[in-house]
Design a protein around this motif. Structure first.
Motif, PDB file in Angstrom:
ATOM      1  N   TYR A 228      27.878  66.294   8.747  1.00 31.66           N
ATOM      2  CA  TYR A 228      28.747  65.394   9.505  1.00 31.66           C
ATOM      3  C   TYR A 228      28.328  63.937   9.380  1.00 31.66           C
ATOM      4  O   TYR A 228      27.169  63.610   9.216  1.00 31.66           O
ATOM      5  N   LEU A 229      29.358  63.101   9.445  1.00 30.13           N
ATOM      6  CA  LEU A 229      29.186  61.656   9.607  1.00 30.13           C
ATOM      7  C   LEU A 229      29.485  61.374  11.068  1.00 30.13           C
ATOM      8  O   LEU A 229      30.441  61.908  11.624  1.00 30.13           O
ATOM      9  N   GLU A 230      28.679  60.531  11.671  1.00 28.45           N
ATOM     10  CA  GLU A 230      28.879  60.184  13.071  1.00 28.45           C
ATOM     11  C   GLU A 230      29.132  58.696  13.167  1.00 28.45           C
ATOM     12  O   GLU A 230      28.395  57.906  12.574  1.00 28.45           O
ATOM     13  N   GLY A 231      30.166  58.338  13.889  1.00 30.50           N
ATOM     14  CA  GLY A 231      30.471  56.934  14.115  1.00 30.50           C
ATOM     15  C   GLY A 231      30.640  56.662  15.596  1.00 30.50           C
ATOM     16  O   GLY A 231      31.564  57.177  16.218  1.00 30.50           O
ATOM     17  N   GLN A 232      29.732  55.893  16.149  1.00 24.07           N
ATOM     18  CA  GLN A 232      29.847  55.477  17.551  1.00 24.07           C
ATOM     19  C   GLN A 232      30.586  54.154  17.578  1.00 24.07           C
ATOM     20  O   GLN A 232      30.218  53.217  16.871  1.00 24.07           O
ATOM     21  N   VAL A 233      31.638  54.081  18.386  1.00 24.26           N
ATOM     22  CA  VAL A 233      32.416  52.855  18.481  1.00 24.26           C
ATOM     23  C   VAL A 233      31.570  51.776  19.153  1.00 24.26           C
ATOM     24  O   VAL A 233      31.009  51.990  20.222  1.00 24.26           O
ATOM     25  N   VAL A 234      31.481  50.625  18.493  1.00 18.06           N
ATOM     26  CA  VAL A 234      30.754  49.481  19.014  1.00 18.06           C
ATOM     27  C   VAL A 234      31.790  48.388  19.267  1.00 18.06           C
ATOM     28  O   VAL A 234      32.525  48.015  18.368  1.00 18.06           O
ATOM     29  N   GLY A 235      31.860  47.908  20.469  1.00 16.20           N
ATOM     30  CA  GLY A 235      32.839  46.867  20.785  1.00 16.20           C
ATOM     31  C   GLY A 235      34.074  47.462  21.434  1.00 16.20           C
ATOM     32  O   GLY A 235      34.109  48.625  21.836  1.00 16.20           O
ATOM     33  N   ASP A 236      35.124  46.644  21.494  1.00 17.49           N
ATOM     34  CA  ASP A 236      36.319  47.011  22.241  1.00 17.49           C
ATOM     35  C   ASP A 236      37.477  47.507  21.385  1.00 17.49           C
ATOM     36  O   ASP A 236      38.478  47.952  21.924  1.00 17.49           O
ATOM     37  N   ASN A 237      37.382  47.420  20.064  1.00 18.77           N
ATOM     38  CA  ASN A 237      38.520  47.772  19.231  1.00 18.77           C
ATOM     39  C   ASN A 237      38.337  49.166  18.630  1.00 18.77           C
ATOM     40  O   ASN A 237      37.943  49.323  17.478  1.00 18.77           O
ATOM     41  N   GLU A 238      38.645  50.182  19.429  1.00 24.72           N
ATOM     42  CA  GLU A 238      38.459  51.561  18.975  1.00 24.72           C
ATOM     43  C   GLU A 238      39.369  51.905  17.804  1.00 24.72           C
ATOM     44  O   GLU A 238      38.937  52.597  16.874  1.00 24.72           O
ATOM     45  N   GLN A 239      40.600  51.457  17.826  1.00 21.93           N
ATOM     46  CA  GLN A 239      41.522  51.790  16.738  1.00 21.93           C
ATOM     47  C   GLN A 239      41.002  51.249  15.400  1.00 21.93           C
ATOM     48  O   GLN A 239      41.029  51.940  14.389  1.00 21.93           O
ATOM     49  N   GLN A 240      40.530  50.031  15.403  1.00 19.11           N
ATOM     50  CA  GLN A 240      39.982  49.454  14.172  1.00 19.11           C
ATOM     51  C   GLN A 240      38.720  50.209  13.741  1.00 19.11           C
ATOM     52  O   GLN A 240      38.526  50.486  12.560  1.00 19.11           O
ATOM     53  N   ALA A 241      37.875  50.578  14.697  1.00 13.01           N
ATOM     54  CA  ALA A 241      36.662  51.348  14.379  1.00 13.01           C
ATOM     55  C   ALA A 241      37.041  52.693  13.773  1.00 13.01           C
ATOM     56  O   ALA A 241      36.440  53.129  12.780  1.00 13.01           O
ATOM     57  N   ARG A 242      38.054  53.359  14.315  1.00 12.99           N
ATOM     58  CA  ARG A 242      38.504  54.649  13.795  1.00 12.99           C
ATOM     59  C   ARG A 242      38.979  54.503  12.354  1.00 12.99           C
ATOM     60  O   ARG A 242      38.622  55.293  11.479  1.00 12.99           O
ATOM     61  N   GLU A 243      39.795  53.486  12.096  1.00 15.73           N
ATOM     62  CA  GLU A 243      40.303  53.255  10.738  1.00 15.73           C
ATOM     63  C   GLU A 243      39.156  52.976   9.768  1.00 15.73           C
ATOM     64  O   GLU A 243      39.147  53.473   8.643  1.00 15.73           O
ATOM     65  N   GLN A 244      38.182  52.193  10.195  1.00 13.40           N
ATOM     66  CA  GLN A 244      37.030  51.888   9.347  1.00 13.40           C
ATOM     67  C   GLN A 244      36.205  53.151   9.087  1.00 13.40           C
ATOM     68  O   GLN A 244      35.683  53.341   7.991  1.00 13.40           O
ATOM     69  N   PHE A 245      36.101  54.017  10.083  1.00 15.96           N
ATOM     70  CA  PHE A 245      35.349  55.252   9.932  1.00 15.96           C
ATOM     71  C   PHE A 245      36.005  56.163   8.895  1.00 15.96           C
ATOM     72  O   PHE A 245      35.326  56.718   8.028  1.00 15.96           O
ATOM     73  N   VAL A 246      37.310  56.314   8.965  1.00 15.03           N
ATOM     74  CA  VAL A 246      38.029  57.131   7.983  1.00 15.03           C
ATOM     75  C   VAL A 246      37.892  56.511   6.593  1.00 15.03           C
ATOM     76  O   VAL A 246      37.668  57.214   5.606  1.00 15.03           O
ATOM     77  N   GLN A 247      37.994  55.192   6.516  1.00 11.93           N
ATOM     78  CA  GLN A 247      37.814  54.498   5.234  1.00 11.93           C
ATOM     79  C   GLN A 247      36.400  54.735   4.697  1.00 11.93           C
ATOM     80  O   GLN A 247      36.216  55.010   3.514  1.00 11.93           O
ATOM     81  N   PHE A 248      35.412  54.650   5.559  1.00 17.33           N
ATOM     82  CA  PHE A 248      34.024  54.888   5.167  1.00 17.33           C
ATOM     83  C   PHE A 248      33.854  56.300   4.608  1.00 17.33           C
ATOM     84  O   PHE A 248      33.183  56.507   3.608  1.00 17.33           O
ATOM     85  N   ALA A 249      34.486  57.277   5.247  1.00 13.25           N
ATOM     86  CA  ALA A 249      34.347  58.672   4.825  1.00 13.25           C
ATOM     87  C   ALA A 249      34.959  58.943   3.449  1.00 13.25           C
ATOM     88  O   ALA A 249      34.616  59.933   2.811  1.00 13.25           O
TER      89      ALA A 249
END
Length: 158
Positions: A131-152
């Motif tokens: 597994y890859l784990e991504g903890q959201v840092v900051g207030d923009n969860e949607q952007q963090a989610r998109e970046q996480f999928v892009q990272f994967a």
């Protein structure tokens, strides 16, 4: 005299350009886990601490368990699950909220896991979950989610 003045000006301009390039190089050193191409490298056997990248605190892990079972941290609640297709294969992404215990309460943290399961050779009822784990840092969860999928999308699972 005019020629000497022009040579001096040219020399000073060259020195100034070199100084600017040296200063720019000093301030733009890539992080130890980031290459010049903005690539994050997480190595399962060597990665002790999470890496902060954009809006995420990233880490990588693995676990063993029966069938499709995946064990998330205690005091967590899965709030969403979806299948995603990655170059590494079919994966599952879960979103969960992780908080502290009743004894040690902490503010809830939004976490994402993207995981891929593989059979364990010689153990027909067991699966290894990477597994890859991504903890959201900051207030923009949607952007963090998109970046996480892009990272994967660049994830490799052997």
């Amino acid at each position: 005299m005019h020629k000497r003045k022009n040579n001096l000006v040219t020399y000073l301009i060259v020195v100034l350009i070199i100084l600017i390039l040296v200063i720019a190089a000093l301030f733009n050193k890539p992080d130890a886990n980031e290459s010049a191409n903005n690539v994050v490298l997480l190595t399962l056997s060597e990665q002790d601490e999470p890496i902060v990248w954009n809006n995420l605190k990233l880490s990588v892990g693995q676990q063993e368990g029966p069938g499709d079972y995946v064990s998330i941290p205690n005091h967590s609640e899965i709030t969403a699950t979806e299948s995603i297709t990655l170059p590494a294969g079919e994966a599952t992404m879960i979103r969960f909220v992780h908080g502290g215990s009743a004894v040690n309460p902490v503010p809830d943290v939004v976490m994402y896991w993207i995981y891929i399961q593989r059979p364990i050779q010689g153990k027909p009822d067991m699966m290894r979950t990477y597994y890859l784990e991504g903890q959201v840092v900051g207030d923009n969860e949607q952007q963090a989610r998109e970046q996480f999928v892009q990272f994967a999308q660049s994830w490799e699972v052997d």
